[in-house]
Write a protein that holds these residues in place. Structure first.
Motif, PDB file in Angstrom:
ATOM      1  N   VAL A 175      50.479  43.022-187.955  1.00  0.00           N
ATOM      2  CA  VAL A 175      50.228  43.927-186.826  1.00  0.00           C
ATOM      3  C   VAL A 175      49.948  43.062-185.602  1.00  0.00           C
ATOM      4  CG1 VAL A 175      48.767  45.761-185.909  1.00  0.00           C
ATOM      5  CG2 VAL A 175      49.310  45.713-188.362  1.00  0.00           C
ATOM      6  N   ILE A 176      50.906  43.021-184.668  1.00  0.00           N
ATOM      7  CA  ILE A 176      50.823  42.145-183.501  1.00  0.00           C
ATOM      8  C   ILE A 176      50.914  42.999-182.241  1.00  0.00           C
ATOM      9  CG2 ILE A 176      51.730  40.078-182.383  1.00  0.00           C
ATOM     10  CD1 ILE A 176      50.820  39.575-185.254  1.00  0.00           C
ATOM     11  N   THR A 177      49.798  43.536-181.809  1.00  0.00           N
ATOM     12  CA  THR A 177      49.703  44.353-180.606  1.00  0.00           C
ATOM     13  C   THR A 177      48.265  44.315-180.142  1.00  0.00           C
ATOM     14  OG1 THR A 177      50.186  46.527-179.661  1.00  0.00           O
ATOM     15  CG2 THR A 177      49.257  46.519-181.851  1.00  0.00           C
ATOM     16  N   ASP A 178      47.997  44.059-178.920  1.00  0.00           N
ATOM     17  CA  ASP A 178      48.807  43.857-177.721  1.00  0.00           C
ATOM     18  C   ASP A 178      48.842  42.353-177.411  1.00  0.00           C
ATOM     19  OD1 ASP A 178      47.976  46.517-177.929  1.00  0.00           O
ATOM     20  OD2 ASP A 178      47.898  46.804-175.794  1.00  0.00           O
ATOM     21  N   THR A 179      49.964  41.863-176.902  1.00  0.00           N
ATOM     22  CA  THR A 179      50.061  40.442-176.591  1.00  0.00           C
ATOM     23  C   THR A 179      51.142  40.205-175.549  1.00  0.00           C
ATOM     24  OG1 THR A 179      50.152  38.253-177.637  1.00  0.00           O
ATOM     25  CG2 THR A 179      51.777  39.872-178.369  1.00  0.00           C
ATOM     26  N   GLU A 180      50.946  39.173-174.719  1.00  0.00           N
ATOM     27  CA  GLU A 180      51.945  38.792-173.717  1.00  0.00           C
ATOM     28  C   GLU A 180      52.455  37.397-174.022  1.00  0.00           C
ATOM     29  OE1 GLU A 180      52.118  37.873-168.940  1.00  0.00           O
ATOM     30  OE2 GLU A 180      51.119  39.709-169.615  1.00  0.00           O
ATOM     31  N   HIS A 181      53.761  37.259-174.064  1.00  0.00           N
ATOM     32  CA  HIS A 181      54.338  35.955-174.371  1.00  0.00           C
ATOM     33  C   HIS A 181      54.524  35.123-173.103  1.00  0.00           C
ATOM     34  CE1 HIS A 181      57.904  38.357-173.281  1.00  0.00           C
ATOM     35  NE2 HIS A 181      58.471  37.213-172.933  1.00  0.00           N
ATOM     36  N   VAL A 182      54.562  33.822-173.297  1.00  0.00           N
ATOM     37  CA  VAL A 182      54.859  32.890-172.216  1.00  0.00           C
ATOM     38  C   VAL A 182      56.362  32.620-172.258  1.00  0.00           C
ATOM     39  CG1 VAL A 182      54.465  30.558-171.326  1.00  0.00           C
ATOM     40  CG2 VAL A 182      52.568  31.853-172.360  1.00  0.00           C
ATOM     41  N   PRO A 183      57.062  32.830-171.161  1.00  0.00           N
ATOM     42  CA  PRO A 183      58.522  32.652-171.174  1.00  0.00           C
ATOM     43  C   PRO A 183      58.935  31.288-171.711  1.00  0.00           C
ATOM     44  CG  PRO A 183      57.822  33.634-169.099  1.00  0.00           C
ATOM     45  CD  PRO A 183      56.566  33.239-169.824  1.00  0.00           C
ATOM     46  N   GLY A 184      59.924  31.306-172.596  1.00  0.00           N
ATOM     47  CA  GLY A 184      60.476  30.067-173.132  1.00  0.00           C
ATOM     48  C   GLY A 184      59.696  29.448-174.269  1.00  0.00           C
ATOM     49  N   THR A 185      58.622  30.109-174.709  1.00  0.00           N
ATOM     50  CA  THR A 185      57.817  29.562-175.809  1.00  0.00           C
ATOM     51  C   THR A 185      57.590  30.623-176.875  1.00  0.00           C
ATOM     52  OG1 THR A 185      55.660  30.162-174.867  1.00  0.00           O
ATOM     53  CG2 THR A 185      56.617  28.048-174.174  1.00  0.00           C
ATOM     54  N   LEU A 186      57.289  30.165-178.079  1.00  0.00           N
ATOM     55  CA  LEU A 186      56.924  31.042-179.189  1.00  0.00           C
ATOM     56  C   LEU A 186      55.470  30.769-179.541  1.00  0.00           C
ATOM     57  CD1 LEU A 186      60.088  30.718-181.473  1.00  0.00           C
ATOM     58  CD2 LEU A 186      59.582  32.494-179.785  1.00  0.00           C
ATOM     59  N   ASP A 187      54.662  31.811-179.537  1.00  0.00           N
ATOM     60  CA  ASP A 187      53.235  31.688-179.805  1.00  0.00           C
ATOM     61  C   ASP A 187      53.020  31.215-181.245  1.00  0.00           C
ATOM     62  OD1 ASP A 187      50.509  32.300-180.501  1.00  0.00           O
ATOM     63  OD2 ASP A 187      50.422  33.681-178.806  1.00  0.00           O
ATOM     64  N   THR A 188      52.410  30.039-181.401  1.00  0.00           N
ATOM     65  CA  THR A 188      52.235  29.471-182.740  1.00  0.00           C
ATOM     66  C   THR A 188      51.272  30.296-183.590  1.00  0.00           C
ATOM     67  OG1 THR A 188      50.527  27.973-181.884  1.00  0.00           O
ATOM     68  CG2 THR A 188      52.780  27.132-182.002  1.00  0.00           C
ATOM     69  N   ALA A 189      50.289  30.930-182.948  1.00  0.00           N
ATOM     70  CA  ALA A 189      49.362  31.779-183.703  1.00  0.00           C
ATOM     71  C   ALA A 189      50.095  32.975-184.304  1.00  0.00           C
ATOM     72  CB  ALA A 189      48.225  32.248-182.798  1.00  0.00           C
ATOM     73  N   ILE A 190      50.997  33.566-183.519  1.00  0.00           N
ATOM     74  CA  ILE A 190      51.781  34.693-184.028  1.00  0.00           C
ATOM     75  C   ILE A 190      52.731  34.234-185.120  1.00  0.00           C
ATOM     76  CG2 ILE A 190      53.545  36.399-183.437  1.00  0.00           C
ATOM     77  CD1 ILE A 190      52.223  36.662-180.702  1.00  0.00           C
ATOM     78  N   LEU A 191      53.373  33.107-184.918  1.00  0.00           N
ATOM     79  CA  LEU A 191      54.277  32.590-185.955  1.00  0.00           C
ATOM     80  C   LEU A 191      53.548  32.411-187.271  1.00  0.00           C
ATOM     81  CD1 LEU A 191      56.328  29.934-183.932  1.00  0.00           C
ATOM     82  CD2 LEU A 191      57.154  32.127-184.813  1.00  0.00           C
ATOM     83  N   GLY A 192      52.305  31.963-187.206  1.00  0.00           N
ATOM     84  CA  GLY A 192      51.531  31.800-188.429  1.00  0.00           C
ATOM     85  C   GLY A 192      51.244  33.116-189.126  1.00  0.00           C
ATOM     86  N   LEU A 193      51.048  34.178-188.340  1.00  0.00           N
ATOM     87  CA  LEU A 193      50.755  35.489-188.931  1.00  0.00           C
ATOM     88  C   LEU A 193      51.998  36.165-189.501  1.00  0.00           C
ATOM     89  CD1 LEU A 193      48.281  37.075-186.340  1.00  0.00           C
ATOM     90  CD2 LEU A 193      47.713  36.080-188.555  1.00  0.00           C
ATOM     91  N   ILE A 194      53.161  35.883-188.938  1.00  0.00           N
ATOM     92  CA  ILE A 194      54.364  36.638-189.339  1.00  0.00           C
ATOM     93  C   ILE A 194      55.309  35.843-190.235  1.00  0.00           C
ATOM     94  CG2 ILE A 194      54.209  37.911-187.165  1.00  0.00           C
ATOM     95  CD1 ILE A 194      56.733  36.452-186.219  1.00  0.00           C
ATOM     96  N   GLU A 195      54.971  34.635-190.595  1.00  0.00           N
ATOM     97  CA  GLU A 195      55.862  33.811-191.414  1.00  0.00           C
ATOM     98  C   GLU A 195      56.251  34.521-192.703  1.00  0.00           C
ATOM     99  OE1 GLU A 195      56.160  29.318-193.355  1.00  0.00           O
ATOM    100  OE2 GLU A 195      54.289  30.006-192.429  1.00  0.00           O
ATOM    101  N   ASN A 196      57.549  34.712-192.900  1.00  0.00           N
ATOM    102  CA  ASN A 196      58.100  35.356-194.104  1.00  0.00           C
ATOM    103  C   ASN A 196      57.545  36.764-194.332  1.00  0.00           C
ATOM    104  OD1 ASN A 196      59.727  33.081-194.895  1.00  0.00           O
ATOM    105  ND2 ASN A 196      57.845  32.097-195.627  1.00  0.00           N
ATOM    106  N   ALA A 197      57.081  37.421-193.282  1.00  0.00           N
ATOM    107  CA  ALA A 197      56.523  38.761-193.424  1.00  0.00           C
ATOM    108  C   ALA A 197      57.616  39.774-193.758  1.00  0.00           C
ATOM    109  CB  ALA A 197      55.801  39.173-192.149  1.00  0.00           C
ATOM    110  N   ASP A 198      57.262  40.767-194.531  1.00  0.00           N
ATOM    111  CA  ASP A 198      58.194  41.845-194.854  1.00  0.00           C
ATOM    112  C   ASP A 198      58.388  42.789-193.670  1.00  0.00           C
ATOM    113  OD1 ASP A 198      58.662  41.613-197.963  1.00  0.00           O
ATOM    114  OD2 ASP A 198      56.541  41.222-197.610  1.00  0.00           O
ATOM    115  N   LEU A 199      57.332  42.951-192.874  1.00  0.00           N
ATOM    116  CA  LEU A 199      57.402  43.817-191.701  1.00  0.00           C
ATOM    117  C   LEU A 199      56.496  43.248-190.620  1.00  0.00           C
ATOM    118  CD1 LEU A 199      58.170  46.496-190.238  1.00  0.00           C
ATOM    119  CD2 LEU A 199      56.162  47.518-191.335  1.00  0.00           C
ATOM    120  N   VAL A 200      57.039  43.162-189.400  1.00  0.00           N
ATOM    121  CA  VAL A 200      56.256  42.762-188.231  1.00  0.00           C
ATOM    122  C   VAL A 200      56.217  43.947-187.272  1.00  0.00           C
ATOM    123  CG1 VAL A 200      56.090  41.212-186.244  1.00  0.00           C
ATOM    124  CG2 VAL A 200      56.891  40.343-188.470  1.00  0.00           C
ATOM    125  N   ILE A 201      55.026  44.441-186.995  1.00  0.00           N
ATOM    126  CA  ILE A 201      54.824  45.517-186.030  1.00  0.00           C
ATOM    127  C   ILE A 201      54.429  44.842-184.727  1.00  0.00           C
ATOM    128  CG2 ILE A 201      53.525  47.607-185.502  1.00  0.00           C
ATOM    129  CD1 ILE A 201      53.003  47.797-188.593  1.00  0.00           C
TER     130      ILE A 201
END
Length: 284
Positions: A175-201
């Motif tokens: 469950v990833i809400t609410d968040t603002e991304h930085v253009p051109g980058t991938l948030d490493t904290a989010i990547l850690g939460l969603i790695e191989n996830a069955d569903l990303v909200i």
């Protein structure tokens, strides 16, 4: 109840404010509320206006023991709480969890500040349920129920926000809400939460074109959600936290674009139910 069940139900998928009218029928107008059934356990994430009908469903099902996790306490994520019928049932056990205000305000203080005059006619004490509150710190691993593991991380949102990864029976929903991304980058904290996830909200309030106007509001886009899911090898992406002005036709058009870019995409809608199948069952 199926002891291996891992079911997601969307009770509210809008951001900012609830909406109504003929142009919002398909995807719905309630604000954020997500229910997860992990076998015998019931968990809610956020208490927007969608938690009111969720309370009616709990009563009908006879469920008297559950947890509510807050991503944060902006109005659209808590406004349904005073209208959640199980709160007033002395036979019900409820645990409220939050971590976005760690060190500044406890979960009980947050709920008490919201449910009191002049913001609400009565105080939290009117709730007759057996109410427990749990405070945690971003990064903590929570084990609220037997077999349920929840990982947490901070998101980029004004005032703070928590992202969650819920693991049950070898499967994972983020469950990833609410968040603002930085253009051109991938948030490493989010990547850690969603790695191989069955569903990303994921927070898909805006499009990339709209972000030029809404930079700093604390929200993201469906395009960024796809980039994150592809990088993390996530299986499905639920477009969530729809802009309150977004009509059914507009959401459907965005959904079709998202599907073309990432086949596992779909726009979440009020009342939608999704069962996360065991990995072994998918291979049959």
């Amino acid at each position: 109840m199926d002891e291996d069940l891992f079911r997601v139900r969307f009770w509210g998928v809008r951001g900012s404010v609830p909406v109504s009218g003929p142009q919002f029928i398909r995807y719905g107008g309630n604000t954020a509320c997500i229910e997860l059934r992990c076998g015998p356990h019931t968990l809610f994430f956020d208490a927007g206006s969608g938690i009111r009908p969720a309370g009616d469903a709990l009563k009908a099902a006879g469920i008297k023991d559950f947890d509510v996790f807050f991503t944060h306490c902006h109005y659209d994520h808590i406004l349904g709480l005073p209208f959640f019928h199980p709160f007033y049932d002395p036979k019900t056990q409820v645990r409220l969890w939050s971590g976005h205000l760690a060190g500044r305000m406890t979960t009980r203080e947050m709920a008490s500040e919201f449910m009191r005059p002049p913001w609400f006619p009565v105080k939290l004490e009117i709730c007759k349920a057996n109410l427990d509150t749990v405070d945690f710190v971003s990064g903590d691993v929570l084990r609220p129920r037997e077999g349920v593991v929840i990982k947490t991380a901070s998101l980029n949102h004004p005032g703070g926000c928590i992202g969650y990864r819920i693991e049950w029976g070898g499967r994972a929903v983020a469950v990833i809400t609410d968040t603002e991304h930085v253009p051109g980058t991938l948030d490493t904290a989010i990547l850690g939460l969603i790695e191989n996830a069955d569903l990303v909200i994921y927070d898909c309030t805006y499009t990339e074109e709209e972000m030029k106007k809404y930079r700093g509001y604390g929200h993201s886009t469906w395009q960024q959600g796809i980039k994150l899911c592809e990088a993390a090898n996530a299986r499905q992406l639920a477009l969530f936290h729809h802009d309150p002005a977004r009509t059914d036709a507009q959401i459907e058009a965005i959904e079709q674009q998202a599907i073309r870019a990432f086949a596992g995409s779909f726009a979440a809608r009020d009342g939608q139910t999704l069962d996360i199948q065991p990995h072994a069952a998918r291979k049959r």
